[in-house]
Motif scaffolding. Sequence first.
Motif, PDB file in Angstrom:
ATOM      1  N   TYR A 167       0.833  -1.201   0.000  1.00 35.44           N
ATOM      2  CA  TYR A 167       0.000   0.000   0.000  1.00 35.44           C
ATOM      3  C   TYR A 167       0.873   1.257   0.000  1.00 35.44           C
ATOM      4  O   TYR A 167       0.642   2.200  -0.757  1.00 35.44           O
ATOM      5  N   ARG A 171       1.415   3.886  -3.213  1.00 31.39           N
ATOM      6  CA  ARG A 171       1.083   5.306  -3.027  1.00 31.39           C
ATOM      7  C   ARG A 171       2.292   6.172  -3.377  1.00 31.39           C
ATOM      8  O   ARG A 171       2.155   7.205  -4.036  1.00 31.39           O
ATOM      9  N   ASP A 185      -6.560   4.976  -7.172  1.00 26.39           N
ATOM     10  CA  ASP A 185      -7.644   4.512  -6.283  1.00 26.39           C
ATOM     11  C   ASP A 185      -7.172   3.457  -5.290  1.00 26.39           C
ATOM     12  O   ASP A 185      -7.987   2.755  -4.691  1.00 26.39           O
ATOM     13  N   THR A 187      -6.206   1.394  -2.174  1.00 26.52           N
ATOM     14  CA  THR A 187      -6.533   1.411  -0.739  1.00 26.52           C
ATOM     15  C   THR A 187      -5.919   0.164  -0.109  1.00 26.52           C
ATOM     16  O   THR A 187      -5.613  -0.806  -0.806  1.00 26.52           O
ATOM     17  N   LEU A 188      -5.747   0.230   1.191  1.00 26.00           N
ATOM     18  CA  LEU A 188      -5.215  -0.935   1.907  1.00 26.00           C
ATOM     19  C   LEU A 188      -6.161  -2.129   1.728  1.00 26.00           C
ATOM     20  O   LEU A 188      -5.719  -3.266   1.541  1.00 26.00           O
ATOM     21  N   GLU A 189      -7.463  -1.832   1.749  1.00 27.35           N
ATOM     22  CA  GLU A 189      -8.451  -2.905   1.606  1.00 27.35           C
ATOM     23  C   GLU A 189      -8.311  -3.593   0.240  1.00 27.35           C
ATOM     24  O   GLU A 189      -8.442  -4.798   0.113  1.00 27.35           O
ATOM     25  N   LYS A 190      -8.012  -2.797  -0.797  1.00 24.78           N
ATOM     26  CA  LYS A 190      -7.854  -3.377  -2.138  1.00 24.78           C
ATOM     27  C   LYS A 190      -6.667  -4.336  -2.190  1.00 24.78           C
ATOM     28  O   LYS A 190      -6.724  -5.401  -2.806  1.00 24.78           O
TER      29      LYS A 190
END
Lengths: 388, 350
Positions: A167, A171, A185, A187-190
């Motif tokens: 992540y 970024r 787009d 995200t850590l969740e992705k």
Amino acid sequence: MPKEPVAVVGIGQTKHVAARHDVSIAGLVREAAVRALADAGLTWSDIDAVVIGKAPDFFEGVMMPELYLADALGAVGKPMLRVHTAGSVGGSTALVAANLVAARVHRTVLTLAFEKQSESNAMWGLSLPVPFQQPLLAGAGGFFAPHVRAYMRRTGAPDTVGSLVAYKDRRNALKNPYAHIHDPDITLEKVQASPMLWDPIRYSETCPSSDGACAMILTDREGARRAPHPPAWVHGGAMRSEPTLFAGKDFVSPQAGKDCAADVYRQARITDPRREIDAVEMYVPFSWYEPMWLENLGFAGEGEGWKLTEAGVTELDGDLPVNPSGGVLSTNPIGASGMIRFAEAALQVRGRAGEHQIEGATRAVGHAYGGGAQFFAMWLVGSQPPPG
Amino acid sequence: MRDVAIVAFAQTAHRRRTDELSEVDLLMPVLHEVLGATGLKANEIGFTCSGSADYLAGRAFSFTMALDGVGAHPPISESHVEMDGAWALYEAWVKIMTGEADTALVYSYGKSSPGEVRDVLTRQLDPYYLAPLWPDSVALAALQAQALIDAGDTDEAALASIAARSRADATTNPHAQLTGDVPAGDHLVHPLRTGDCPPIGDGAAAVILAVGETARALCARPAWIRGIDHRIEAHSLGVRDLTDSPSTRLAAQHAGAFERPVDTAELHAPFTSQEVVLRKALTLGDDTRVNPSGGALAANPIMAAGLIRLGEAAARIHRGESDRALAHATSGPCLQQNLVAVLEGETAHA
């Protein structure tokens, strides 16, 4: 007579992408070289020798491509060396070039590394039948996953650490115009929801296959004096190798990696790397290698690397930023990846890293490894010339 | 400049096939031989460098396992060139020149037998315009030979005599693959006959370099490297004069080869016609002993044959048979890239 101090006065990269259909291999390498020359304010005739590196020839399907590339790199009538030390090659190539200057054999050297993976298929290149040796079978991820698992078991690291690294690096890559993967787009969740490839390594925790090239101009003290922009100075550089497989090999923290780092710190008179180094460009093709190499390179005690990652120490605004460029996880033209690490470290201390610049960076490390975690190359560059 | 010398050299008996040997098996004996000759252990060597090419083995990263033969634990300072071992020796020489190492182990190997080497070498060519046509290494050398004949630099009979001399000399070389009376044979690719072409074979070689007093302690008569340089030319045959080798001349100049005559020259000329080109570029007269080992016409293990030229020249100095020798290595089609080293025995320097 002491060695000649070596300065990095020119750096050029291509925009790394999955496939550069618009250029030949020669066109690709020339693009990076021309940018490095422009940065150094030099022309082809100022270059005394060319040192080129890339990973296996099967990745493009050209045997010893430096022969064909001699014309494109202005090497005709000059010495041209081709280095190949597996994944560490980009770093090793820079070190071989630096030695030419340090030994006063040549004054100004162009060094370049590339991979144009779209010309072939890297998985095919790595999966050819092995006539003389035991096969490794599972590609790079399959080879390294068990060692990541061993690291987790040994240190008690929670299984969330790998996704934090991915992540962060993805970024950081958004601030680097040359990086391959730009996912605004992210995200850590992705990252955490991406498919499991080789447990515990997820898809978003792996490096891409890129086309790209990176070039540097290395020169002596006199050359540095004439450079239009501040140079980066080489304070230490080393290579270390050990066999791929042997009883007692520590795949989690190979001795060759430790020895390589120790040699570089000795040359650069670094006693406390965590405190004295401002930025690290570390070879992290699979996210878990950040905490593993933090320990291997002496930035954290054994079993402590993951804690630095988890605490945000390695973030762009942490006190030991790791891979501000986005790293190998965001850009991986294999043969060039090591040189990109070395070049990005140099950009940091030259103050020319753009949006991913670490403010006030005066000492930075570039690091690469290759083979079955058996080849290591590393340099430490500074904004000031080495003492003496 | 630090004084660096070749202090030990070993090579395999070169053979058409070595199916029973892995690359490590091929290398181990020569590594042991050079280490044994100096009494050095692997972990006492300051720097190690090797040369090889993945395309011969038919797999990526083929050199990674070869390192096992060195016994690289504790870890060593090591590097590899995807080139003939002669260039690995050059990298090692540079390393010693920086002062970071006092000794170096250099090795290289090539197994040509697993593939069709004439086909394999076509993959060295410009991948977009030339390689798709599969022009093989013998055909390209034949173009060069024909250019030399057209220019009046040689003829088929003179080429045949080069082959005969090389293979006669090779009878005293226990490592040579092809020795003695070899008939000129039929045309393989006109104007080159089988006798003008090198044998295809597997082999390995190793050398130890050392600096100054260390060299003197390790070897009774070190072969001092007085100069070494290498240069590359354009790849495309269409922009080169195939009857000349300006890169060899330039490398020789930088290596100091023209400052005084050499008594011996080990030339990496896999084809008879290439000896003609190299003799001209290096202005070698009849008083220079050319390829007393038999040269690449007697044994041409690809990626090791250039290092072997350096080793053979050094060995002649070690034995007191030469005072000042030139060693040459080549790479690429029609002598595209060339390395020249000048080696001297102690007395020649005094």
